[in-house]
Motif scaffolding. Structure first.
Motif, short mmCIF file in Angstrom:
data_model
loop_
_atom_site.label_atom_id
_atom_site.label_comp_id
_atom_site.label_asym_id
_atom_site.label_seq_id
_atom_site.Cartn_x
_atom_site.Cartn_y
_atom_site.Cartn_z
N GLU A 26 10.74 -3.06 -55.95
CA GLU A 26 11.71 -2.79 -54.90
C GLU A 26 12.21 -1.35 -55.02
O GLU A 26 12.46 -0.85 -56.11
CB GLU A 26 12.89 -3.75 -55.02
CG GLU A 26 13.85 -3.66 -53.86
CD GLU A 26 14.93 -4.72 -53.93
OE1 GLU A 26 16.02 -4.44 -53.41
OE2 GLU A 26 14.68 -5.80 -54.50
N GLY A 27 12.30 -0.69 -53.86
CA GLY A 27 12.77 0.70 -53.82
C GLY A 27 11.67 1.72 -53.96
O GLY A 27 11.91 2.92 -53.82
N MET A 28 10.46 1.27 -54.28
CA MET A 28 9.32 2.19 -54.40
C MET A 28 8.40 1.98 -53.21
O MET A 28 8.46 0.94 -52.54
CB MET A 28 8.58 1.97 -55.72
CG MET A 28 9.45 2.21 -56.94
SD MET A 28 8.51 2.05 -58.47
CE MET A 28 8.22 3.78 -58.81
N HIS A 29 7.54 2.94 -52.95
CA HIS A 29 6.56 2.80 -51.87
C HIS A 29 5.19 3.20 -52.39
O HIS A 29 5.06 4.02 -53.30
CB HIS A 29 6.95 3.61 -50.64
CG HIS A 29 6.95 5.08 -50.88
ND1 HIS A 29 8.03 5.74 -51.42
CD2 HIS A 29 6.00 6.02 -50.67
CE1 HIS A 29 7.74 7.03 -51.54
NE2 HIS A 29 6.53 7.22 -51.09
N ALA A 30 4.18 2.57 -51.81
CA ALA A 30 2.79 2.87 -52.17
C ALA A 30 2.18 3.72 -51.07
O ALA A 30 2.48 3.54 -49.89
CB ALA A 30 2.00 1.58 -52.32
N SER A 31 1.35 4.66 -51.47
CA SER A 31 0.62 5.48 -50.50
C SER A 31 -0.75 5.76 -51.06
O SER A 31 -0.97 5.70 -52.27
CB SER A 31 1.38 6.79 -50.21
OG SER A 31 1.47 7.56 -51.38
N GLU A 115 9.67 13.06 -58.30
CA GLU A 115 9.48 11.65 -57.96
C GLU A 115 9.59 10.83 -59.24
O GLU A 115 9.60 11.36 -60.35
CB GLU A 115 8.09 11.44 -57.34
CG GLU A 115 7.88 12.12 -56.00
CD GLU A 115 8.59 11.42 -54.86
OE1 GLU A 115 8.70 10.17 -54.89
OE2 GLU A 115 9.03 12.10 -53.94
N ARG A 116 9.57 9.54 -59.07
CA ARG A 116 9.58 8.59 -60.17
C ARG A 116 8.48 7.59 -59.86
O ARG A 116 8.54 6.91 -58.83
CB ARG A 116 10.98 7.98 -60.19
CG ARG A 116 11.25 6.82 -60.99
CD ARG A 116 12.75 6.46 -60.93
NE ARG A 116 13.14 5.79 -59.71
CZ ARG A 116 12.84 4.55 -59.41
NH1 ARG A 116 12.12 3.82 -60.23
NH2 ARG A 116 13.25 4.01 -58.28
N GLY A 117 7.43 7.59 -60.68
CA GLY A 117 6.32 6.68 -60.42
C GLY A 117 5.02 7.15 -61.02
O GLY A 117 5.00 7.87 -62.01
N GLU A 118 3.94 6.75 -60.38
CA GLU A 118 2.61 6.95 -60.94
C GLU A 118 1.64 7.40 -59.85
O GLU A 118 1.77 6.96 -58.70
CB GLU A 118 2.15 5.61 -61.53
CG GLU A 118 0.94 5.64 -62.40
CD GLU A 118 0.75 4.28 -63.06
OE1 GLU A 118 1.52 3.92 -63.97
OE2 GLU A 118 -0.19 3.56 -62.63
N GLU A 119 0.68 8.24 -60.22
CA GLU A 119 -0.32 8.72 -59.26
C GLU A 119 -1.70 8.63 -59.91
O GLU A 119 -1.88 9.01 -61.06
CB GLU A 119 0.00 10.15 -58.85
CG GLU A 119 -0.73 10.63 -57.65
CD GLU A 119 -0.09 11.86 -57.03
OE1 GLU A 119 -0.29 12.07 -55.82
OE2 GLU A 119 0.61 12.61 -57.73
N LEU A 120 -2.66 8.13 -59.14
CA LEU A 120 -4.04 7.95 -59.59
C LEU A 120 -4.95 8.89 -58.81
O LEU A 120 -4.85 9.00 -57.59
CB LEU A 120 -4.48 6.50 -59.34
CG LEU A 120 -5.97 6.18 -59.49
CD1 LEU A 120 -6.43 6.36 -60.94
CD2 LEU A 120 -6.26 4.76 -59.01
N SER A 134 -10.23 9.35 -54.08
CA SER A 134 -9.00 8.70 -53.66
C SER A 134 -7.83 9.21 -54.48
O SER A 134 -7.97 9.49 -55.67
CB SER A 134 -9.09 7.19 -53.86
OG SER A 134 -10.19 6.65 -53.17
N VAL A 135 -6.69 9.29 -53.81
CA VAL A 135 -5.42 9.57 -54.48
C VAL A 135 -4.48 8.45 -54.06
O VAL A 135 -4.30 8.20 -52.87
CB VAL A 135 -4.84 10.94 -54.07
CG1 VAL A 135 -3.48 11.15 -54.69
CG2 VAL A 135 -5.79 12.07 -54.44
N SER A 136 -3.92 7.76 -55.04
CA SER A 136 -2.99 6.66 -54.77
C SER A 136 -1.71 6.90 -55.56
O SER A 136 -1.76 7.36 -56.70
CB SER A 136 -3.59 5.33 -55.22
OG SER A 136 -4.83 5.11 -54.60
#
Length: 175
Positions: A26-31, A115-120, A134-136
């Motif tokens: 919750e509070g995060m978004h995926a792109s 930001e706060r999160g993770e990137e692939l 791909s970048v996620s």
């Protein structure tokens, strides 16, 4: 590389958000963004570029990272701006993908990251023989200015992802 960053905790949980194995908190978004960058002949070239942090450098970031293949736990600090002034973007490699037809890595955010999160960042050889990059990301604003930016900040993140994948396409064509 600032040694103190090696001791800093990641600014999010759980690790592995970009593996798609957990629901987005919750509070995060995926792109995500992906693009075919060529045929089987560019797979190795694309992998070397992505794993060598070429995407980040191609979009104008100054990159501090180990001078060897990335490993889990490595700190990567990018800086955007001019002459040592600018936005510092500290991250830590949280997993590396080294499979026959898939290679890449993910990093998670450290204190100070916008930001706060993770990137692939992932390169895949598809069954068709094509090479896809791909970048996620799964993230939320991490600093006051990214919180203030709201949806505009997510637009900036999407634009950066497109620039990343396009840099791989350009790199593969140049070879």
């Amino acid at each position: 590389m600032p040694a103190h960053l090696d001791q800093q905790p990641l600014t999010y949980a759980p690790v592995g958000l970009t593996r798609g194995i957990t629901p987005v908190p919750e509070g995060m978004h995926a792109s995500g963004t992906s693009r075919i960058v060529g045929g089987p002949e560019v797979f190795e070239r694309a992998c070397d570029f992505v794993l060598g942090l070429g995407m980040q450098r191609a979009v104008g970031a100054r990159v501090q990272a180990p001078d060897r293949p990335l490993e889990v736990g490595d700190t990567v600090v990018m800086t955007l701006g001019v002459r040592g002034r600018g936005l510092r973007i500290p991250t830590r490699v949280v997993y590396v993908v080294r499979e026959t037809d898939r290679r890449g890595f993910a990093y998670g955010t450290l204190p100070g990251h916008p930001e706060r999160g993770e990137e692939l960042f992932l390169v895949e050889r598809l069954a068709s023989g094509e090479t896809r990059v791909s970048v996620s990301a799964v993230s939320a604003p991490g600093r006051w200015f990214t919180r203030l930016a709201g949806p505009l900040g997510r637009g900036v993140q999407r634009a950066a992802s497109w620039r990343y994948v396009d840099s791989v396409r350009r790199h593969c064509r140049a070879g």
